[in-house]
Design a protein around this motif. Sequence first.
Motif, PDB file in Angstrom:
ATOM      1  N   GLY A 107       0.826  -1.200   0.000  1.00  0.00           N
ATOM      2  CA  GLY A 107       0.000   0.000   0.000  1.00  0.00           C
ATOM      3  C   GLY A 107       0.861   1.251   0.000  1.00  0.00           C
ATOM      4  N   PHE A 108       0.207   2.414  -0.155  1.00  0.00           N
ATOM      5  CA  PHE A 108       0.943   3.679  -0.188  1.00  0.00           C
ATOM      6  C   PHE A 108       1.577   3.971   1.167  1.00  0.00           C
ATOM      7  N   GLN A 109       2.874   4.221   1.160  1.00  0.00           N
ATOM      8  CA  GLN A 109       3.589   4.653   2.357  1.00  0.00           C
ATOM      9  C   GLN A 109       4.426   5.875   1.986  1.00  0.00           C
ATOM     10  N   HIS A 110       4.200   6.969   2.702  1.00  0.00           N
ATOM     11  CA  HIS A 110       4.798   8.263   2.342  1.00  0.00           C
ATOM     12  C   HIS A 110       6.315   8.211   2.266  1.00  0.00           C
ATOM     13  N   HIS A 111       6.920   7.419   3.138  1.00  0.00           N
ATOM     14  CA  HIS A 111       8.374   7.434   3.249  1.00  0.00           C
ATOM     15  C   HIS A 111       9.073   6.542   2.239  1.00  0.00           C
ATOM     16  N   ASP A 112       8.335   5.693   1.539  1.00  0.00           N
ATOM     17  CA  ASP A 112       8.962   4.676   0.694  1.00  0.00           C
ATOM     18  C   ASP A 112       9.187   5.219  -0.721  1.00  0.00           C
ATOM     19  N   HIS A 113      10.419   5.643  -0.974  1.00  0.00           N
ATOM     20  CA  HIS A 113      10.787   6.142  -2.300  1.00  0.00           C
ATOM     21  C   HIS A 113      11.762   5.190  -2.988  1.00  0.00           C
ATOM     22  N   HIS A 114      11.819   3.957  -2.504  1.00  0.00           N
ATOM     23  CA  HIS A 114      12.782   2.986  -3.019  1.00  0.00           C
ATOM     24  C   HIS A 114      12.163   2.235  -4.204  1.00  0.00           C
ATOM     25  N   HIS A 115      11.961   2.955  -5.307  1.00  0.00           N
ATOM     26  CA  HIS A 115      11.288   2.375  -6.454  1.00  0.00           C
ATOM     27  C   HIS A 115      12.263   1.620  -7.350  1.00  0.00           C
ATOM     28  N   LYS A 116      11.808   0.496  -7.864  1.00  0.00           N
ATOM     29  CA  LYS A 116      12.590  -0.229  -8.856  1.00  0.00           C
ATOM     30  C   LYS A 116      12.617   0.585 -10.144  1.00  0.00           C
ATOM     31  N   SER A 117      13.699   0.496 -10.873  1.00  0.00           N
ATOM     32  CA  SER A 117      13.811   1.230 -12.124  1.00  0.00           C
ATOM     33  C   SER A 117      13.034   0.505 -13.225  1.00  0.00           C
ATOM     34  N   VAL A 118      12.801   1.201 -14.327  1.00  0.00           N
ATOM     35  CA  VAL A 118      12.147   0.563 -15.476  1.00  0.00           C
ATOM     36  C   VAL A 118      12.995  -0.604 -15.965  1.00  0.00           C
TER      37      VAL A 118
END
Length: 416
Positions: free
Chosen positions: A247-258
């Motif tokens: 789910g959406f978590q404000h602090h989680d910016h650890h996105h996988k790249s394309v």
Amino acid sequence: MAIQPWFTDAKLGIFVHWGIYAVDGVQESWSFYDDIVPYDRYMSQLDRFTAARYDPRDWARLFARAGARYVVLTSRHHDGVALWDSAHGRLNVGRDLITGYADALREEGLKVGLYYSHSDWSHPDYASTRRPGRPPEQEDNRYSEVAAECEDLAAWERFIAYRDGQIRELAERHRPDLMWFDGEWERSEEQWRIRELAALVRSYAPDVVFNARMLSEGDYATPEQGAPVVPPEGPWELCLTINDSWGFQHHDHHHKSVDQLIRYFTETIGGGGNLLLDVGPREDGTVPAEQAERLEGLGDWIGRHAEAVYGTVRGLPAGHHHGPSTLSQDHRTLYLMLFDAPRAAFGVRGLRSGVRRVTVLRSGRELGHRVIGGLHEAPGVLWIDPPAAADLDPHATVLAVELDGELELYRGAGRS
């Protein structure tokens, strides 16, 4: 019963974890179950959950552009909060957020999936029994189990009636193409009444697909987060988050790249599975820009290489080619994925089939190839010339290897 053909050819699905937990950006359900967030504070999010900018048509268009063929929405997670105005139970968002979703998906030609948790850690009758064989010394969680001497089987029957009431609402209203169950570990198949539950759903949606968390009634395996090193034999689906959270978590910016998502995707379809890629909308219903951008990037790559994606089956086992591959349904064209630009000719091992030609899928340019070596039953190595720089895809280049006949592989150890 064989699984529906649409599922095995879908390749990409979108998992949507959306619920009241997006308000404060806490972990869905588990945050109160594990005593990280007090239960009352967790439930206070219900009054602050607005869905103010929720536009299911925007979702459907985005997911279609991503190349998805089906979507699975969390209609009710373990917290017991339903995303529709259910007549059963006391917890729901007070309006119907499911109908618009189902209608919008079908307008875009996407299959409708609904997630529903067997367990409900808020229902007053849920923690009324325990899984058979559960060791007495194993610590119980107050939200899910009771001590053996405190079991209340009448309460459990009330819970099953509540569960069946909600499932009947979902199945009758939406005729889902897929039901994605969860939470099965907390009770036995007999306690869940799995066969009766499956029959209930099929009475409204005869061709419904079930995931493996429907136990004996499941149609396909669901490895989660960890890509299998050895793919399952039958139909399967890898559930994967874009960042580290469902789910959406404000602090989680650890996105996988394309690039990383394309690698996960091609390795999954090359092993005969689907990728169920998760997004976590904000509480207002909008998909975070970082996640939408990655869906668009994945969709752009799929669009350029659709021939190697849809209408294919699992490709070469590990050891034949250094990268994922898929195979056309007639087994006469092999699609090789290259993540790194080859510096020189590269080899494909174990092909007994002759090769008519090799082309770069995106440009159509033909590449030189030759077979070198081989002895007795062991075929030589197919060496393919590297594509020119202009023919390389920025994320992953795909080569089409057209065979003389159906693919035949040598899997032996060679003759000594």
